[in-house]
Every structure is written in C-alpha cells, then in structure tokens.
Design an enzyme around this catalytic site. Structure first.
Site, short mmCIF file in Angstrom:
data_model
loop_
_atom_site.label_atom_id
_atom_site.label_comp_id
_atom_site.label_asym_id
_atom_site.label_seq_id
_atom_site.Cartn_x
_atom_site.Cartn_y
_atom_site.Cartn_z
N HIS A 17 -139.42 -101.08 73.85
CA HIS A 17 -138.57 -101.47 72.73
C HIS A 17 -139.30 -102.44 71.82
CE1 HIS A 17 -135.01 -100.69 75.62
NE2 HIS A 17 -134.95 -99.73 74.71
N LYS A 41 -123.54 -94.67 80.06
CA LYS A 41 -124.40 -95.57 80.83
C LYS A 41 -123.57 -96.71 81.42
CE LYS A 41 -128.49 -94.80 77.94
NZ LYS A 41 -129.51 -95.45 77.09
N ARG A 91 -140.57 -91.24 73.56
CA ARG A 91 -141.51 -91.39 74.67
C ARG A 91 -142.10 -90.05 75.06
NH1 ARG A 91 -136.95 -94.46 77.74
NH2 ARG A 91 -136.33 -92.31 77.71
N SER A 129 -135.35 -98.21 80.24
CA SER A 129 -134.48 -99.26 80.80
C SER A 129 -133.82 -98.81 82.09
CB SER A 129 -133.40 -99.65 79.79
OG SER A 129 -133.96 -100.27 78.67
#
Length: 171
Positions: A17, A41, A91, A129
């Site tokens: 990040h 999440k 990513r 994360s």
C-alpha cells in the site's frame, strides 16, 4: 487541481500500500486515501484504528495527502472529493480481472473519473493484508510486509484476540 482517490480497507496498511501511495502522490496534486469497510472481509482493526494507522504511516510523505473514511459507493465518494481519477494497485493477473470489471462498472457510473492502475513493486507483489493477518494469527513474523509500528500493532491485536492453533478459523 488534479485529485486522485486511493480506496481500500487497509486492514492493515502494508508496504505494498505504501508503495502505491508514494507513487500515486506524484501523479496528482492531492491524493485522498479513502479507508472503507468491505462487507466480504472481517476486519482486524476498526475503521478509526485503520485511519490512525494510515495517517501515521503517511505523515512524512511529501505531497498533499488526506486520509478519510467513507461508507458509500466509490464513485459517489470520488465525486464528493472532486477526484478525476481512482488509483488502484495491482499485484497479479487475478487482481487485474477483478479490477478491470470494477473499473468498467465505475466508468458506467461516471465516465469523467478515470481508473489508473499502478503495478506494485516486484518485491512487494505477493503482499496482501489478508495474508499478513493470517501469518500473524499463526505466530509468523510479519515484519517484512509492514512497517515496524504496524507490526507491533498487529502483534498486540493478535495477543489480545489470541493466536489460533492449527485447524482454527482465520480472520
């Protein structure tokens, strides 16, 4: 003034990040980091804790960077902030497929706001994360994925909620 919005849950904020934030800040006059919730999440940290974490980690970065929370459609948030672009980090190919679909939907909502994709630095591409939290819950060292201050916060949180043994639920 060009304003960009970088949205995310930042639960917790990672070195990946931070890489995207540093680079995005050079592309715009003002970068608004939008800390949000994601119903799919389970957060380790509250929105308030994540806001403070992101503020602390970005405090020394150059540029006009604002950190705010939001709980609305991304495009509504971007419009409120006067953004001309949404910044998204990528990513891997799997990220691109999801982000491409989201960018298309967002363009349907407001064609005046562009989505800009930034590839994470190669050394940071595997960091997520979700995986950082899982490593921490199982007692692993997360110091290669987050700043020292964030690593301490994660360890403290895991100590409070208790580490999971094998076969336990992860965050």
């Amino acid at each position: 003034m060009r304003t960009g919005v970088y949205p995310g849950t930042f639960d917790p904020i990672t070195l990946g990040h931070m890489d995207i934030i540093r680079r995005a800040a050079h592309l715009v006059d003002r970068l608004v980091i939008g800390v949000t919730t994601n119903p799919s999440k389970t957060p380790m940290f509250t929105v308030e804790e994540r806001l403070e974490m992101v503020r602390r980690e970005t405090a020394e970065l150059p540029g006009d960077i604002r950190i705010v929370s939001f709980d609305s459609l991304l495009m509504d948030f971007a419009e409120r902030e006067g953004a001309s672009m949404i910044v998204r980090g990528l990513r891997a190919v799997a990220d691109f497929e999801y982000e491409y679909q989201m960018a298309g939907m967002n363009q349907q909502l407001n064609a005046d706001i562009e989505t800009v994709f930034l590839m994470a630095d190669v050394s940071l591409q595997p960091i997520a994360s979700r995986l950082v939290k899982e490593i921490a819950i199982y007692g692993g060292d997360v110091s290669r994925f987050v700043t020292p201050a964030v690593a301490v916060e994660i360890r403290d949180r895991v100590d409070r909620i208790g580490r999971r043994g094998t076969g336990g639920q992860t965050v």
